[in-house]
Design a protein around this motif. Structure first.
Motif, short mmCIF file in Angstrom:
data_model
loop_
_atom_site.label_atom_id
_atom_site.label_comp_id
_atom_site.label_asym_id
_atom_site.label_seq_id
_atom_site.Cartn_x
_atom_site.Cartn_y
_atom_site.Cartn_z
N GLY A 139 -32.03 72.02 38.65
CA GLY A 139 -31.01 72.84 39.28
C GLY A 139 -30.65 74.07 38.48
O GLY A 139 -30.44 75.14 39.02
N ARG A 140 -30.61 73.92 37.16
CA ARG A 140 -30.30 75.06 36.29
C ARG A 140 -31.34 76.18 36.43
O ARG A 140 -31.06 77.33 36.16
N HIS A 141 -32.54 75.80 36.80
CA HIS A 141 -33.64 76.77 36.94
C HIS A 141 -33.97 77.06 38.40
O HIS A 141 -35.04 77.60 38.70
N HIS A 142 -33.07 76.67 39.30
CA HIS A 142 -33.26 76.87 40.75
C HIS A 142 -34.60 76.29 41.20
O HIS A 142 -35.35 76.91 41.96
N ALA A 143 -34.90 75.11 40.71
CA ALA A 143 -36.16 74.44 41.02
C ALA A 143 -35.88 73.11 41.71
O ALA A 143 -34.76 72.61 41.71
N VAL A 144 -36.93 72.55 42.27
CA VAL A 144 -36.87 71.23 42.90
C VAL A 144 -38.00 70.41 42.31
O VAL A 144 -39.13 70.89 42.23
N PRO A 145 -37.72 69.19 41.87
CA PRO A 145 -38.81 68.37 41.33
C PRO A 145 -39.93 68.19 42.35
O PRO A 145 -39.68 68.02 43.54
N GLY A 146 -41.15 68.26 41.86
CA GLY A 146 -42.32 68.15 42.74
C GLY A 146 -42.86 66.73 42.81
O GLY A 146 -42.22 65.76 42.40
N CYS A 147 -44.05 66.62 43.32
CA CYS A 147 -44.67 65.32 43.58
C CYS A 147 -44.83 64.48 42.32
O CYS A 147 -44.51 63.30 42.31
N VAL A 148 -45.33 65.09 41.25
CA VAL A 148 -45.59 64.34 40.02
C VAL A 148 -44.27 63.84 39.44
O VAL A 148 -44.16 62.69 39.02
N THR A 149 -43.26 64.69 39.46
CA THR A 149 -41.96 64.29 38.96
C THR A 149 -41.38 63.16 39.79
O THR A 149 -40.80 62.22 39.25
N ALA A 150 -41.53 63.25 41.09
CA ALA A 150 -41.03 62.20 41.97
C ALA A 150 -41.74 60.87 41.69
O ALA A 150 -41.10 59.82 41.66
N VAL A 194 -23.74 74.40 37.73
CA VAL A 194 -24.79 74.40 36.71
C VAL A 194 -25.61 75.68 36.71
O VAL A 194 -26.29 75.98 35.74
N ALA A 195 -25.54 76.43 37.79
CA ALA A 195 -26.20 77.74 37.90
C ALA A 195 -25.57 78.44 39.09
O ALA A 195 -24.82 77.83 39.86
N ARG A 196 -25.89 79.70 39.25
CA ARG A 196 -25.34 80.43 40.38
C ARG A 196 -25.81 79.78 41.68
O ARG A 196 -27.00 79.68 41.95
N GLY A 197 -24.85 79.28 42.46
CA GLY A 197 -25.17 78.66 43.74
C GLY A 197 -25.67 77.23 43.65
O GLY A 197 -26.15 76.68 44.63
N VAL A 198 -25.56 76.61 42.47
CA VAL A 198 -26.03 75.22 42.29
C VAL A 198 -24.89 74.40 41.67
O VAL A 198 -24.33 74.79 40.65
N TYR A 199 -24.58 73.28 42.31
CA TYR A 199 -23.47 72.44 41.89
C TYR A 199 -23.97 71.02 41.68
O TYR A 199 -24.93 70.59 42.30
N ALA A 200 -23.27 70.29 40.78
CA ALA A 200 -23.70 68.93 40.46
C ALA A 200 -22.50 68.05 40.14
O ALA A 200 -21.45 68.54 39.71
N LEU A 201 -22.70 66.77 40.33
CA LEU A 201 -21.72 65.78 39.90
C LEU A 201 -21.85 65.62 38.38
O LEU A 201 -22.96 65.78 37.84
N PRO A 202 -20.78 65.29 37.68
CA PRO A 202 -20.86 65.14 36.22
C PRO A 202 -21.87 64.09 35.76
O PRO A 202 -22.46 64.23 34.69
N ASP A 203 -22.12 63.06 36.57
CA ASP A 203 -23.05 61.99 36.17
C ASP A 203 -24.42 62.13 36.84
O ASP A 203 -25.17 61.16 36.94
N ALA A 204 -24.78 63.34 37.25
CA ALA A 204 -26.07 63.56 37.92
C ALA A 204 -27.23 63.31 36.96
O ALA A 204 -27.09 63.43 35.74
N ASP A 205 -28.38 62.96 37.52
CA ASP A 205 -29.60 62.73 36.76
C ASP A 205 -29.94 63.97 35.93
O ASP A 205 -30.00 65.07 36.46
N PRO A 206 -30.17 63.81 34.62
CA PRO A 206 -30.49 64.95 33.76
C PRO A 206 -31.71 65.74 34.24
O PRO A 206 -31.76 66.96 34.10
N LEU A 207 -32.68 65.06 34.82
CA LEU A 207 -33.86 65.74 35.34
C LEU A 207 -33.49 66.68 36.50
O LEU A 207 -33.95 67.82 36.56
#
Length: 107
Positions: free
Chosen positions: A60-71, A42-55
């Motif tokens: 992952g596409r932006h090399h980010a990790v969901p934070g507290c509010v998102t969780a 999905v991005a350089r150095g980031v991989y995903a399963l085809p049925d992964a959560d869209p969020l």
């Protein structure tokens, strides 16, 4: 050696090359999964399963990790008292940084 599909499943469906390697997945296994279509790059150095959560895919596409509010939101917890503040450090000129202050309301 752990398979790339099993490792990504444990990680929630999205993972970095580094996290996969630390989980014992070989580079060849990652490449083979992408070639076979069982894993998406999905991005350089980031991989995903085809049925992964869209969020998680979006993060992952932006090399980010969901934070507290998102969780909280992802787990169905509500929140109230959202207030947005603008911060501009002293001596800085330009766009300000938006900071959200949230009072969580746990069920």
């Amino acid at each position: 050696m752990q398979s790339v599909i099993d490792a990504l499943a444990v990680m929630g469906g999205v993972g970095t090359t580094n996290s996969l390697r630390l989980a014992g997945v070989s580079r060849r296994s990652i490449e083979a999964g992408v070639f076979a279509g069982t894993v998406q790059r999905v991005a350089r150095g980031v991989y995903a399963l085809p049925d992964a959560d869209p969020l998680l895919l979006h993060a992952g596409r932006h090399h980010a990790v969901p934070g507290c509010v998102t969780a909280l939101w992802q787990r169905g917890c509500g929140w109230s008292g959202v207030r947005k503040n603008r911060i501009l450090p002293p001596g800085m000129v330009g766009p300000s940084l938006a900071v959200w202050r949230i009072a969580a309301a746990f069920p």
